[in-house]
Design a protein around this motif. Structure first.
Motif: not given
Length: 236
Positions: A29-34
């Motif tokens: 899982l790659y928790p993205m911050v946009h």
């Protein structure tokens, strides 16, 4: 389990690896911050090249080609590229260039619009009133104004998230619940069809979607976090 960490030094995102004892398949899982420093997206892209399947976020598709609300939400973080003090860029990963199968289970513009219309009118108006404040803050604010402690995220809901859910459950469903359900269904389908294969499934979604994935896969199939690696989103 910490997903996004905010300290005096910077903001970090935890890349989380989920494994299950009887499955050869693993989810990363790659928790993205946009919005982040360019090096963050470079690091994510480098790691995605190791994956066998990539599952990505993004409202769109269907017959409808545009959504005013989605465009406004996108603008709320894309303006940061004009804030020279922040030194951040908008998420810009080229998935097609990876040469890896990509699954896109997110809702269409039509589905998103249906969910948004179910939100009480007052709550929608408040959201529209808040967006200009967010845009101005991100356009002219310093890094510590943009990256407050409220950005921190764990696998359990915060007091603020619980209060927002109590205040407007349909608002939370429109922005997250429906999309989380579709994402989890896609991941469950991958497990059911390919759990005997030694493959890595990368899930590149906004950080707020990570907790439902972790709890959903744990409840249905027994996947558990086995390791995590911090990537720096922004320096403070």
């Amino acid at each position: 389990m910490q997903i996004i960490e905010v300290t005096e030094l910077g903001v970090r995102s935890a890349v989380i690896r989920l494994r299950q004892r009887d499955s050869a398949l693993q989810f990363v899982l790659y928790p993205m911050v946009h919005i982040a420093k360019p090096e963050f997206y470079t690091a994510v892209t480098t790691r995605l090249k190791r994956a066998d399947v990539v599952v990505i976020e993004g409202v769109g598709g269907g017959r409808r080609k545009h959504s005013v609300l989605v465009s406004a939400l996108t603008l709320s973080y894309s303006v940061l590229r004009f804030n020279r003090r922040a030194k951040l860029v908008e998420q810009n990963i080229d998935y097609a260039a990876l040469g890896i199968p990509v699954i896109h289970p997110d809702v269409s513009f039509e589905d998103f619009a249906v969910g948004w219309r179910r939100v009480p009118l007052l709550h929608r108006l408040l959201m529209w009133g808040l967006l200009p404040v967010i845009v101005v803050t991100r356009l002219f604010g310093g890094t510590r104004m943009i990256w407050s402690r409220s950005m921190e995220l764990n696998d359990l809901p915060s007091v603020g998230e619980e209060a927002l859910d109590d205040w407007s459950p349909r608002f939370m469903t429109a922005l997250g619940g429906d999309r989380d359900d579709r994402l989890l269904s896609a991941l469950c389908r991958l497990h059911e069809e390919r759990s005997t294969e030694n493959i890595e499934v990368a899930v590149v979604y906004g950080a707020a979607h990570v907790s439902p994935i972790v709890h959903g896969l744990a409840k249905r199939y027994g996947y558990r976090p086995r390791s995590a690696e911090w990537l720096t989103v922004a320096d403070l």
